[in-house]
Design a protein around this motif. Structure first.
Motif, PDB file in Angstrom:
ATOM      1  N   SER A   1      -3.192 -11.403  -1.367  1.00 47.90           N
ATOM      2  CA  SER A   1      -1.974 -10.682  -1.007  1.00 47.90           C
ATOM      3  C   SER A   1      -1.209 -10.244  -2.254  1.00 47.90           C
ATOM      4  CB  SER A   1      -1.085 -11.561  -0.128  1.00 47.90           C
ATOM      5  OG  SER A   1       0.129 -10.905   0.200  1.00 47.90           O
ATOM      6  N   GLU A   2      -1.145 -11.120  -3.251  1.00 46.13           N
ATOM      7  CA  GLU A   2      -0.440 -10.791  -4.490  1.00 46.13           C
ATOM      8  C   GLU A   2      -1.171  -9.688  -5.253  1.00 46.13           C
ATOM      9  OE1 GLU A   2      -0.152 -14.452  -6.570  1.00 46.13           O
ATOM     10  OE2 GLU A   2       1.353 -15.311  -5.215  1.00 46.13           O
ATOM     11  N   TYR A   3      -2.505  -9.771  -5.290  1.00 43.85           N
ATOM     12  CA  TYR A   3      -3.272  -8.736  -5.976  1.00 43.85           C
ATOM     13  C   TYR A   3      -3.074  -7.382  -5.288  1.00 43.85           C
ATOM     14  CZ  TYR A   3      -5.873 -11.800  -9.148  1.00 43.85           C
ATOM     15  OH  TYR A   3      -6.229 -12.663 -10.153  1.00 43.85           O
ATOM     16  N   ILE A   4      -3.120  -7.374  -3.958  1.00 46.92           N
ATOM     17  CA  ILE A   4      -2.944  -6.122  -3.230  1.00 46.92           C
ATOM     18  C   ILE A   4      -1.550  -5.551  -3.479  1.00 46.92           C
ATOM     19  CG2 ILE A   4      -2.749  -5.114  -0.930  1.00 46.92           C
ATOM     20  CD1 ILE A   4      -5.001  -6.912  -0.007  1.00 46.92           C
ATOM     21  N   ARG A   5      -0.543  -6.407  -3.497  1.00 43.21           N
ATOM     22  CA  ARG A   5       0.813  -5.928  -3.760  1.00 43.21           C
ATOM     23  C   ARG A   5       0.895  -5.259  -5.139  1.00 43.21           C
ATOM     24  NH1 ARG A   5       3.272 -10.280  -2.986  1.00 43.21           N
ATOM     25  NH2 ARG A   5       3.502 -10.973  -5.154  1.00 43.21           N
ATOM     26  N   ASP A   6       0.262  -5.878  -6.133  1.00 47.27           N
ATOM     27  CA  ASP A   6       0.264  -5.295  -7.476  1.00 47.27           C
ATOM     28  C   ASP A   6      -0.499  -3.964  -7.501  1.00 47.27           C
ATOM     29  OD1 ASP A   6       1.707  -7.426  -8.422  1.00 47.27           O
ATOM     30  OD2 ASP A   6      -0.030  -8.481  -9.276  1.00 47.27           O
ATOM     31  N   LEU A   7      -1.609  -3.901  -6.781  1.00 48.25           N
ATOM     32  CA  LEU A   7      -2.395  -2.670  -6.737  1.00 48.25           C
ATOM     33  C   LEU A   7      -1.610  -1.534  -6.083  1.00 48.25           C
ATOM     34  CD1 LEU A   7      -5.859  -4.193  -5.752  1.00 48.25           C
ATOM     35  CD2 LEU A   7      -5.296  -3.115  -7.944  1.00 48.25           C
ATOM     36  N   VAL A   8      -0.853  -1.866  -5.033  1.00 46.89           N
ATOM     37  CA  VAL A   8      -0.009  -0.866  -4.371  1.00 46.89           C
ATOM     38  C   VAL A   8       1.077  -0.389  -5.323  1.00 46.89           C
ATOM     39  CG1 VAL A   8       1.647  -0.483  -2.514  1.00 46.89           C
ATOM     40  CG2 VAL A   8      -0.484  -1.700  -2.042  1.00 46.89           C
ATOM     41  N   GLU A   9       1.720  -1.329  -6.028  1.00 48.12           N
ATOM     42  CA  GLU A   9       2.783  -0.963  -6.966  1.00 48.12           C
ATOM     43  C   GLU A   9       2.262  -0.088  -8.103  1.00 48.12           C
ATOM     44  OE1 GLU A   9       4.489  -4.597  -8.291  1.00 48.12           O
ATOM     45  OE2 GLU A   9       5.579  -4.996  -6.425  1.00 48.12           O
ATOM     46  N   ASP A  10       0.999  -0.309  -8.502  1.00 51.23           N
ATOM     47  CA  ASP A  10       0.410   0.462  -9.589  1.00 51.23           C
ATOM     48  C   ASP A  10      -0.173   1.799  -9.118  1.00 51.23           C
ATOM     49  OD1 ASP A  10       1.098  -1.527 -11.335  1.00 51.23           O
ATOM     50  OD2 ASP A  10      -0.900  -2.445 -11.390  1.00 51.23           O
ATOM     51  N   GLY A  11      -0.091   2.064  -7.815  1.00 48.06           N
ATOM     52  CA  GLY A  11      -0.570   3.339  -7.291  1.00 48.06           C
ATOM     53  C   GLY A  11      -2.064   3.419  -7.101  1.00 48.06           C
ATOM     54  N   LEU A  12      -2.750   2.277  -7.169  1.00 45.37           N
ATOM     55  CA  LEU A  12      -4.199   2.276  -7.002  1.00 45.37           C
ATOM     56  C   LEU A  12      -4.615   2.095  -5.547  1.00 45.37           C
ATOM     57  CD1 LEU A  12      -5.268   0.144 -10.103  1.00 45.37           C
ATOM     58  CD2 LEU A  12      -4.852   2.593  -9.943  1.00 45.37           C
ATOM     59  N   VAL A  13      -3.731   1.542  -4.742  1.00 42.73           N
ATOM     60  CA  VAL A  13      -3.983   1.319  -3.315  1.00 42.73           C
ATOM     61  C   VAL A  13      -2.763   1.803  -2.540  1.00 42.73           C
ATOM     62  CG1 VAL A  13      -4.275  -0.432  -1.519  1.00 42.73           C
ATOM     63  CG2 VAL A  13      -5.596  -0.599  -3.636  1.00 42.73           C
ATOM     64  N   GLU A  14      -3.005   2.386  -1.379  1.00 40.31           N
ATOM     65  CA  GLU A  14      -1.928   2.867  -0.514  1.00 40.31           C
ATOM     66  C   GLU A  14      -1.926   2.061   0.779  1.00 40.31           C
ATOM     67  OE1 GLU A  14      -0.451   7.178   1.106  1.00 40.31           O
ATOM     68  OE2 GLU A  14      -2.584   6.702   1.260  1.00 40.31           O
ATOM     69  N   LYS A  15      -0.752   1.544   1.162  1.00 33.20           N
ATOM     70  CA  LYS A  15      -0.643   0.802   2.412  1.00 33.20           C
ATOM     71  C   LYS A  15      -0.391   1.785   3.537  1.00 33.20           C
ATOM     72  CE  LYS A  15       1.578  -3.154   4.609  1.00 33.20           C
ATOM     73  NZ  LYS A  15       2.536  -4.278   4.467  1.00 33.20           N
ATOM     74  N   GLN A  16      -1.175   1.691   4.612  1.00 31.62           N
ATOM     75  CA  GLN A  16      -1.077   2.639   5.722  1.00 31.62           C
ATOM     76  C   GLN A  16      -0.623   1.977   7.013  1.00 31.62           C
ATOM     77  OE1 GLN A  16      -5.053   4.363   5.687  1.00 31.62           O
ATOM     78  NE2 GLN A  16      -4.282   6.096   4.474  1.00 31.62           N
TER      79      GLN A  16
END
Length: 264
Positions: free
Chosen positions: A44-59
């Motif tokens: 969950s923490e890794y995904i949050r960081d990836l979203v903040e860095d613009g590498l992953v988008e939450k849909q």
């Protein structure tokens, strides 16, 4: 450079991103945690960081998608991992593995031989009476088997680097059957290019037909891009004849391996 091997966190971040790309859009953090070997909370923490860095988008709830920036980052990271793996296998382990070569003269087990690349194949040559390479080869090895001239000999204990100038690939286009047959000028170009090439391969039925019309049989018409890339990496000059609509598949394979090529 994306150094995913710099530390454990960078490596785990890379693996989590790859898992998201494989499972998107419905992403189970528990499944990723099991696959990567960390806790669901850590995922969950890794995904949050990836979203903040613009590498992953939450849909939406448990729905994520890798962004264009994320794809680019992953491709660059994967390329770095591949280069490191090649360094390990080629440079680090190359000296301890056993490889095969064509003997240019009689060789006895235990002989030190010089190594060269000829016609895309590794060749082993006994040293002269003074212990020097007969040519100017900088790479050497030790024979693990006996071999007569022309036979295959085992070689290990590699030292130095084989002096090899990578070959080039020329991709020549021919029209699809619905666009008409190649004109005489194009066929003349094909014949001339093939006469100067070490290897000729074809991609598509139209390409095979065009080559046969100038009395050239391609070495293969399967996986033309991959074959051309491998041959060029061994120092051969290669011509690929491809239907215009299929040139992209050929150049994709060449670009992936970094081979120099031109399209005409």
């Amino acid at each position: 450079m994306v150094d995913v091997l710099a530390n454990k966190r960078a490596a785990t971040r890379f693996r989590v991103l790859v898992e998201i790309a494989e499972r998107q859009p419905a992403v189970s953090q528990g499944e990723i945690a099991e696959a990567v070997g960390v806790t669901s909370q850590a995922v969950s923490e890794y995904i949050r960081d990836l979203v903040e860095d613009g590498l992953v988008e939450k849909q939406g709830r448990s729905r994520y998608r890798v962004t264009t920036e994320g794809v680019d980052w992953t491709l660059q990271a994967a390329a770095d991992v591949r280069r490191f793996a090649e360094h390990v296998t080629d440079d680090v382990l190359g000296s301890v593995q056993e490889d095969a070569a064509v003997a240019t003269d009689a060789i006895d087990e235990g002989d030190t031989v010089s190594l060269s690349m000829r016609e895309g194949l590794q060749h082993a040559t006994p040293l002269d009476p003074d212990g020097h390479a007969i040519g100017n080869e900088a790479a050497t090895g030790v024979a693990t088997t006996d071999a007569a001239a022309g036979e295959v000999v085992g070689v290990t204990g590699f030292e130095g680097v084989i002096d090899l100038d990578p070959g080039e690939v020329r991709v020549l286009q021919v029209p699809s059957i619905r666009s008409g047959r190649p004109d005489d000028d194009r066929l003349d170009d094909l014949a001339g290019a093939c006469a100067d090439a070490d290897l000729v391969v074809a991609s598509g039925v139209e390409a095979v037909g065009a080559l046969r019309s100038v009395d050239v049989d391609p070495a293969t018409y399967f996986a033309a891009g991959e074959v051309a890339a491998d041959a060029a990496s061994r120092g051969l000059s290669v011509v690929v004849v491809a239907m215009a609509d299929g040139v992209g598949r050929v150049t994709d394979a060449l670009r992936d391996t970094g081979v120099s090529y031109e399209v005409r």
